[in-house]
Design a protein around this motif. Structure first.
Motif, PDB file in Angstrom:
ATOM      1  N   VAL A 194      40.189  31.010  31.707  1.00  0.00           N
ATOM      2  CA  VAL A 194      40.770  31.346  33.007  1.00  0.00           C
ATOM      3  C   VAL A 194      41.914  30.389  33.346  1.00  0.00           C
ATOM      4  O   VAL A 194      42.983  30.809  33.809  1.00  0.00           O
ATOM      5  N   ALA A 195      41.706  29.093  33.097  1.00  0.00           N
ATOM      6  CA  ALA A 195      42.743  28.099  33.375  1.00  0.00           C
ATOM      7  C   ALA A 195      43.969  28.329  32.498  1.00  0.00           C
ATOM      8  O   ALA A 195      45.113  28.201  32.957  1.00  0.00           O
ATOM      9  N   TYR A 196      43.730  28.678  31.247  1.00  0.00           N
ATOM     10  CA  TYR A 196      44.820  28.955  30.305  1.00  0.00           C
ATOM     11  C   TYR A 196      45.633  30.165  30.765  1.00  0.00           C
ATOM     12  O   TYR A 196      46.868  30.130  30.792  1.00  0.00           O
ATOM     13  N   LYS A 197      44.948  31.240  31.117  1.00  0.00           N
ATOM     14  CA  LYS A 197      45.640  32.456  31.554  1.00  0.00           C
ATOM     15  C   LYS A 197      46.495  32.184  32.788  1.00  0.00           C
ATOM     16  O   LYS A 197      47.640  32.648  32.885  1.00  0.00           O
ATOM     17  N   LYS A 198      45.964  31.450  33.729  1.00  0.00           N
ATOM     18  CA  LYS A 198      46.685  31.164  34.959  1.00  0.00           C
ATOM     19  C   LYS A 198      47.946  30.360  34.685  1.00  0.00           C
ATOM     20  O   LYS A 198      49.016  30.661  35.216  1.00  0.00           O
ATOM     21  N   LEU A 199      47.840  29.350  33.831  1.00  0.00           N
ATOM     22  CA  LEU A 199      48.983  28.488  33.549  1.00  0.00           C
ATOM     23  C   LEU A 199      50.056  29.215  32.751  1.00  0.00           C
ATOM     24  O   LEU A 199      51.252  28.966  32.931  1.00  0.00           O
ATOM     25  N   CYS A 200      49.645  30.131  31.880  1.00  0.00           N
ATOM     26  CA  CYS A 200      50.599  30.816  31.013  1.00  0.00           C
ATOM     27  C   CYS A 200      51.114  32.124  31.601  1.00  0.00           C
ATOM     28  O   CYS A 200      52.042  32.722  31.036  1.00  0.00           O
ATOM     29  N   GLY A 201      50.528  32.572  32.707  1.00  0.00           N
ATOM     30  CA  GLY A 201      51.030  33.764  33.368  1.00  0.00           C
ATOM     31  C   GLY A 201      50.342  35.061  32.991  1.00  0.00           C
ATOM     32  O   GLY A 201      50.820  36.142  33.343  1.00  0.00           O
ATOM     33  N   PHE A 202      49.209  34.992  32.292  1.00  0.00           N
ATOM     34  CA  PHE A 202      48.465  36.203  31.933  1.00  0.00           C
ATOM     35  C   PHE A 202      47.605  36.681  33.103  1.00  0.00           C
ATOM     36  O   PHE A 202      47.138  35.873  33.910  1.00  0.00           O
ATOM     37  N   GLU A 203      47.371  37.969  33.157  1.00  0.00           N
ATOM     38  CA  GLU A 203      46.454  38.508  34.151  1.00  0.00           C
ATOM     39  C   GLU A 203      45.030  38.086  33.814  1.00  0.00           C
ATOM     40  O   GLU A 203      44.655  37.997  32.648  1.00  0.00           O
ATOM     41  N   ASN A 204      44.244  37.867  34.838  1.00  0.00           N
ATOM     42  CA  ASN A 204      42.879  37.386  34.617  1.00  0.00           C
ATOM     43  C   ASN A 204      41.920  38.553  34.440  1.00  0.00           C
ATOM     44  O   ASN A 204      41.061  38.819  35.272  1.00  0.00           O
ATOM     45  N   GLY A 205      42.063  39.290  33.329  1.00  0.00           N
ATOM     46  CA  GLY A 205      41.170  40.398  33.014  1.00  0.00           C
ATOM     47  C   GLY A 205      40.106  39.974  32.017  1.00  0.00           C
ATOM     48  O   GLY A 205      39.857  38.790  31.790  1.00  0.00           O
ATOM     49  N   LYS A 206      39.479  40.962  31.377  1.00  0.00           N
ATOM     50  CA  LYS A 206      38.400  40.691  30.426  1.00  0.00           C
ATOM     51  C   LYS A 206      38.904  40.353  29.026  1.00  0.00           C
ATOM     52  O   LYS A 206      38.162  39.816  28.211  1.00  0.00           O
TER      53      LYS A 206
ATOM     54  N   VAL B 197      57.133  20.459  27.160  1.00  0.00           N
ATOM     55  CA  VAL B 197      55.861  21.166  27.132  1.00  0.00           C
ATOM     56  C   VAL B 197      55.643  21.680  25.712  1.00  0.00           C
ATOM     57  O   VAL B 197      56.603  21.889  24.961  1.00  0.00           O
ATOM     58  N   HIS B 198      54.407  21.847  25.356  1.00  0.00           N
ATOM     59  CA  HIS B 198      54.060  22.356  24.029  1.00  0.00           C
ATOM     60  C   HIS B 198      54.748  23.698  23.805  1.00  0.00           C
ATOM     61  O   HIS B 198      54.766  24.575  24.681  1.00  0.00           O
ATOM     62  N   ASP B 199      55.340  23.884  22.616  1.00  0.00           N
ATOM     63  CA  ASP B 199      56.070  25.125  22.340  1.00  0.00           C
ATOM     64  C   ASP B 199      55.160  26.356  22.370  1.00  0.00           C
ATOM     65  O   ASP B 199      55.618  27.465  22.636  1.00  0.00           O
ATOM     66  N   MET B 200      53.856  26.160  22.119  1.00  0.00           N
ATOM     67  CA  MET B 200      52.950  27.302  22.168  1.00  0.00           C
ATOM     68  C   MET B 200      52.680  27.759  23.607  1.00  0.00           C
ATOM     69  O   MET B 200      52.277  28.901  23.825  1.00  0.00           O
ATOM     70  N   TRP B 201      52.884  26.882  24.584  1.00  0.00           N
ATOM     71  CA  TRP B 201      52.843  27.344  25.972  1.00  0.00           C
ATOM     72  C   TRP B 201      54.007  28.297  26.215  1.00  0.00           C
ATOM     73  O   TRP B 201      53.846  29.349  26.848  1.00  0.00           O
ATOM     74  N   LEU B 202      55.182  27.942  25.701  1.00  0.00           N
ATOM     75  CA  LEU B 202      56.357  28.774  25.891  1.00  0.00           C
ATOM     76  C   LEU B 202      56.172  30.140  25.226  1.00  0.00           C
ATOM     77  O   LEU B 202      56.538  31.177  25.784  1.00  0.00           O
ATOM     78  N   LYS B 203      55.586  30.140  24.033  1.00  0.00           N
ATOM     79  CA  LYS B 203      55.320  31.422  23.366  1.00  0.00           C
ATOM     80  C   LYS B 203      54.335  32.251  24.186  1.00  0.00           C
ATOM     81  O   LYS B 203      54.516  33.463  24.356  1.00  0.00           O
ATOM     82  N   ALA B 204      53.309  31.605  24.708  1.00  0.00           N
ATOM     83  CA  ALA B 204      52.328  32.309  25.529  1.00  0.00           C
ATOM     84  C   ALA B 204      52.983  32.879  26.780  1.00  0.00           C
ATOM     85  O   ALA B 204      52.681  34.003  27.200  1.00  0.00           O
ATOM     86  N   ARG B 205      53.906  32.117  27.372  1.00  0.00           N
ATOM     87  CA  ARG B 205      54.589  32.576  28.587  1.00  0.00           C
ATOM     88  C   ARG B 205      55.428  33.814  28.293  1.00  0.00           C
ATOM     89  O   ARG B 205      55.529  34.723  29.125  1.00  0.00           O
ATOM     90  N   VAL B 206      56.040  33.857  27.113  1.00  0.00           N
ATOM     91  CA  VAL B 206      56.812  35.030  26.698  1.00  0.00           C
ATOM     92  C   VAL B 206      55.889  36.239  26.566  1.00  0.00           C
ATOM     93  O   VAL B 206      56.177  37.326  27.081  1.00  0.00           O
ATOM     94  N   LEU B 207      54.771  36.062  25.881  1.00  0.00           N
ATOM     95  CA  LEU B 207      53.842  37.181  25.658  1.00  0.00           C
ATOM     96  C   LEU B 207      53.257  37.688  26.969  1.00  0.00           C
ATOM     97  O   LEU B 207      52.995  38.885  27.122  1.00  0.00           O
ATOM     98  N   ALA B 208      53.054  36.777  27.920  1.00  0.00           N
ATOM     99  CA  ALA B 208      52.524  37.182  29.219  1.00  0.00           C
ATOM    100  C   ALA B 208      53.521  38.057  29.977  1.00  0.00           C
ATOM    101  O   ALA B 208      53.123  38.833  30.852  1.00  0.00           O
TER     102      ALA B 208
END
Length: 284
Positions: free
Chosen positions: A51-63, A215-226
């Motif tokens: 949940v914390a990861y999704k919130k920080l990276c911009g993903f919706e908090n689904g299942k 910031v870690h480059d994988m956060w940036l990748k996650a932000r793009v995917l979100a």
């Protein structure tokens, strides 16, 4: 090949400080070939961490679980390898140059997973971590992270991740933009357990050769995917061009060449600097 099994993921906050401390002593510009595989068998993801990861990276908090979340978990095993197997390199000379990932099916938090992470040497100063995620005996996710040590900046632009079209066709459709505050690197470090000095304070970032906190480059990748609409099956190829200085305002551009392939890049709005380029292939 050496194979190590774990009942659960090692505690990242215990591993990384040791890795960081030991890397001050490791200054080799090349590394030995360590043929080793680490496996975490039959685990569930930590719901609070997810949940914390999704919130920080911009993903919706689904299942569902973002596929890139497993890449963050894989880094826990990677850091354990560095320490246990005495993989010798200086963290100052280490650069994450590319990451590719293939999601084969939907990923849900109530599923049990098995993760395999394997280290392989590609050249005297380049290596890869390959990650395989399975559920119910079926492969649901594959990924590869390539790192280079003892690099020169001019070498990075020559590296190819399998898509030469990046430099020939520039995506021009602006689809997302967002502001990245200065504390994002520190927050991602707390969630992932990868506590690099460049993520924590300006003075420690400068001590490691960065102009500002990053910031870690994988956060940036996650932000793009979100920021993209993705199906349950796709491939993504990403090349990391330059570390992101914080704070920053970013823009995400895409180029839709077809319904199956989307090229993208992320740039700093003020400086015009490209930080990430990549392409997404939709699998039917």
């Amino acid at each position: 090949m050496k194979v190590c099994y774990f009942k659960e993921f090692p505690k990242p906050y215990l591993i990384y400080p040791i890795v960081l401390k030991n890397n001050f002593k490791r200054s080799n510009a090349s590394i030995e070939n360590k043929n080793v595989k680490y496996i975490v068998d039959n685990f569930y993801v930590d719901p609070k961490n997810l949940v914390a990861y999704k919130k920080l990276c911009g993903f919706e908090n689904g299942k569902s679980i973002p596929a890139v979340y497993f890449s963050m978990l894989s880094e826990i095993l990677q850091n354990q390898m560095v320490e246990n197997e005495k993989i010798s390199f200086s963290i100052k000379d280490l650069l994450h140059i590319s990451h590719k990932m293939k999601q084969r099916d939907s990923l849900f938090a109530n599923q049990r997973y098995t993760m395999t992470c394997q280290f392989s040497l590609l050249s005297q100063n380049q290596f890869v971590y390959k990650t395989l995620v399975q559920s119910d005996g079926k492969t649901v996710l594959e990924s590869e992270s390539i790192y280079i040590i003892g690099y020169k900046k001019q070498e990075i632009s020559q590296l190819d991740i399998g898509n030469n079209a990046f430099d020939r066709v520039i995506p021009k459709k602006l689809i997302r933009q967002w502001y990245v505050p200065k504390n994002v690197g520190r927050k991602y470090a707390q969630i992932s357990g990868v506590i690099h000095p460049a993520y924590l304070h300006s003075w420690s970032a400068k001590a490691f050769g960065y102009s500002e906190m990053t910031v870690h480059d994988m956060w940036l990748k996650a932000r793009v995917l979100a920021g993209l609409d993705l199906p349950k099956s796709y491939e993504i190829y990403t090349q990391f061009k330059k570390p992101l200085s914080l704070p920053s305002s970013l823009q995400l551009f895409t180029l839709d060449k077809s319904t199956e392939v989307t090229e993208f890049y992320v740039k700093d709005e003020a400086k015009g600097t490209q930080h990430v380029v990549g392409k997404i292939i939709i699998n039917a």
